[in-house]
Motif scaffolding. Structure first.
Motif, short mmCIF file in Angstrom:
data_model
loop_
_atom_site.label_atom_id
_atom_site.label_comp_id
_atom_site.label_asym_id
_atom_site.label_seq_id
_atom_site.Cartn_x
_atom_site.Cartn_y
_atom_site.Cartn_z
N LEU A 255 27.36 43.61 37.79
CA LEU A 255 28.63 43.77 37.08
C LEU A 255 29.82 43.65 38.04
CD1 LEU A 255 30.02 44.42 34.38
CD2 LEU A 255 29.84 46.85 34.96
N LEU A 256 29.72 44.31 39.18
CA LEU A 256 30.79 44.25 40.17
C LEU A 256 30.92 42.84 40.76
CD1 LEU A 256 30.32 47.65 42.04
CD2 LEU A 256 32.00 47.06 40.30
N SER A 257 29.79 42.20 40.98
CA SER A 257 29.82 40.82 41.50
C SER A 257 30.47 39.88 40.50
CB SER A 257 28.40 40.35 41.82
OG SER A 257 27.82 41.13 42.83
N LEU A 258 30.21 40.10 39.21
CA LEU A 258 30.84 39.29 38.16
C LEU A 258 32.35 39.50 38.15
CD1 LEU A 258 30.59 37.42 35.67
CD2 LEU A 258 30.25 39.49 34.28
N TYR A 259 32.76 40.76 38.26
CA TYR A 259 34.19 41.08 38.31
C TYR A 259 34.87 40.39 39.49
CZ TYR A 259 38.07 43.86 40.15
OH TYR A 259 39.25 44.26 40.71
N ARG B 294 38.45 36.38 41.73
CA ARG B 294 38.70 35.46 42.84
C ARG B 294 38.62 34.00 42.39
NH1 ARG B 294 34.84 36.19 47.39
NH2 ARG B 294 36.46 35.29 48.70
N GLY B 295 37.93 33.77 41.28
CA GLY B 295 37.70 32.39 40.86
C GLY B 295 38.73 31.84 39.89
N LEU C 241 45.71 33.75 39.93
CA LEU C 241 46.45 34.97 39.64
C LEU C 241 47.46 34.74 38.53
CD1 LEU C 241 47.26 37.89 40.16
CD2 LEU C 241 48.60 37.11 42.13
N LEU C 242 48.07 33.57 38.52
CA LEU C 242 49.04 33.24 37.47
C LEU C 242 48.39 33.31 36.10
CD1 LEU C 242 51.83 32.24 36.56
CD2 LEU C 242 51.05 29.90 37.02
N LEU C 243 47.17 32.79 35.98
CA LEU C 243 46.44 32.83 34.71
C LEU C 243 46.13 34.27 34.31
CD1 LEU C 243 45.07 31.19 32.46
CD2 LEU C 243 43.01 31.14 33.88
N GLN C 244 45.80 35.10 35.28
CA GLN C 244 45.52 36.50 34.98
C GLN C 244 46.76 37.24 34.50
OE1 GLN C 244 43.67 38.00 38.59
NE2 GLN C 244 42.28 36.25 38.65
N LEU C 245 47.91 36.94 35.10
CA LEU C 245 49.17 37.52 34.64
C LEU C 245 49.45 37.15 33.19
CD1 LEU C 245 51.32 36.85 37.83
CD2 LEU C 245 50.91 39.12 36.85
N ILE C 246 49.27 35.87 32.89
CA ILE C 246 49.49 35.39 31.53
C ILE C 246 48.51 36.06 30.55
CG2 ILE C 246 49.31 33.35 30.03
CD1 ILE C 246 50.33 31.69 32.42
N PHE C 247 47.27 36.23 30.99
CA PHE C 247 46.27 36.85 30.13
C PHE C 247 46.67 38.28 29.76
CE2 PHE C 247 42.53 39.62 29.77
CZ PHE C 247 41.87 39.02 28.71
N PHE C 248 47.04 39.08 30.75
CA PHE C 248 47.34 40.49 30.50
C PHE C 248 48.61 40.69 29.68
CE2 PHE C 248 44.47 41.24 34.16
CZ PHE C 248 43.65 42.18 33.57
N TYR C 249 49.58 39.79 29.84
CA TYR C 249 50.84 40.02 29.13
C TYR C 249 50.95 39.24 27.82
CZ TYR C 249 55.79 40.63 28.17
OH TYR C 249 56.98 40.94 27.56
N THR D 2 46.74 44.29 40.84
CA THR D 2 45.82 45.27 41.40
C THR D 2 44.37 44.84 41.22
OG1 THR D 2 47.37 47.10 40.99
CG2 THR D 2 45.05 47.67 41.29
N LEU D 3 44.02 44.39 40.02
CA LEU D 3 42.65 43.94 39.78
C LEU D 3 42.31 42.72 40.63
CD1 LEU D 3 42.34 44.38 35.90
CD2 LEU D 3 41.38 45.83 37.70
N ASN D 4 43.26 41.82 40.78
CA ASN D 4 43.04 40.62 41.58
C ASN D 4 42.84 40.97 43.05
OD1 ASN D 4 44.38 38.33 43.39
ND2 ASN D 4 43.56 37.34 41.58
N TYR D 5 43.76 41.73 43.61
CA TYR D 5 43.67 42.03 45.04
C TYR D 5 42.58 43.02 45.36
CZ TYR D 5 47.34 39.13 46.88
OH TYR D 5 48.05 38.03 47.30
N ALA D 6 42.23 43.90 44.43
CA ALA D 6 41.11 44.81 44.65
C ALA D 6 39.82 44.02 44.84
CB ALA D 6 40.96 45.78 43.48
N ALA D 7 39.68 42.91 44.10
CA ALA D 7 38.49 42.06 44.24
C ALA D 7 38.44 41.43 45.64
CB ALA D 7 38.50 40.97 43.17
N TYR D 8 39.58 40.96 46.12
CA TYR D 8 39.61 40.37 47.46
C TYR D 8 39.33 41.42 48.53
CZ TYR D 8 41.33 35.82 45.93
OH TYR D 8 41.43 34.58 45.35
N PHE D 9 39.95 42.58 48.39
CA PHE D 9 39.71 43.65 49.37
C PHE D 9 38.27 44.13 49.31
CE2 PHE D 9 44.46 44.50 49.10
CZ PHE D 9 44.72 44.02 50.38
N ALA D 10 37.67 44.14 48.12
CA ALA D 10 36.27 44.53 47.98
C ALA D 10 35.36 43.61 48.80
CB ALA D 10 35.85 44.52 46.51
#
Length: 213
Positions: A50-54, A59-60, A63-71, A92-100
């Motif tokens: 589950l975490l690997s999927l997240y 990461r895949g 970030l622009l698409l993720q912003l559009i998705f959430f709003y 936060t969700l995007n960068y948490a994945a990179y830091f993970a």
């Protein structure tokens, strides 16, 4: 000079919004990323998958698409989030994945003998992580973490697509209104200053940790 003094207050106001996004995301994403990295070490495979999927999704996809998705997309299913919270959540969700992934790599670099030594000393798992693993991981990942922090300074400009009045939106508004590129150049200079400050801090911190063997 008069024109510069005229537009500078709006640009600095936008810069404060940019700093707010940057600091909030940084404070949230690094601890979350570290926790996720340690959770990925657990032998419970469904959680690991589950975490690997997240991480893969975050990461895949851009970030622009993720912003559009959430709003813009979530309201279509009844989930409405204001501009700033949506931006903070996506970042936060995007960068948490990179830091993970960064922390996971740091954890993988720790020799297995360190864990065995902790068992000999009868350390609990939390004590092993706190006193043996985490200090070494931090030293290993510092350069990569600061690279991502610098990227965050630049990526924070993407919040303008949600209509958040950050530095880029303020400069773009002034440029369109006055038919001048000066506001954009000033905004670029402010970003360079912010990145310069982060770079100086990163070198100081890395130098400090280099003394610890």
């Amino acid at each position: 000079m008069p024109y510069l003094l005229e537009i500078l207050p709006n640009l600095l106001s936008g810069a404060l919004i940019t700093l707010q996004v940057f600091i909030t995301v940084l404070v949230l994403s690094i601890p979350i990323g570290a926790v996720l990295a340690f959770l990925m070490q657990l032998p419970f495979k469904p959680l690991k998958w589950l975490l690997s999927l997240y991480v893969w999704i975050m990461r895949g996809t851009p970030l622009l698409l993720q912003l559009i998705f959430f709003y813009y997309v979530l309201p279509s299913v009844g989930v409405v989030i204001d501009r700033m919270p949506a931006a903070i959540l996506a970042f936060t969700l995007n960068y948490a994945a990179y830091f993970a992934e960064i922390f996971r790599g740091g954890i993988a670099a720790i020799p297995r003998g360190q864990y065995e030594a902790a068992k000999v000393l009868k350390f609990s798992q939390l004590q092993t992580i706190r006193y043996i693993i985490l200090p070494q991981v931090i030293k290993i990942v510092l350069p990569s973490v600061f690279n991502e922090i610098i990227n965050l300074v630049k990526d924070s400009s993407l919040v303008y697509v949600l209509g958040v009045g950050d530095l880029l939106l303020a400069s773009k508004t002034a440029a369109n209104r006055d038919a001048s590129l000066v506001p954009m150049f000033i905004a670029g200079a402010i970003y360079l200053i912010l990145i310069g400050i982060v770079t100086i801090i990163s070198r100081h911190v890395e130098k400090k940790y280099s003394y610890y063997k």
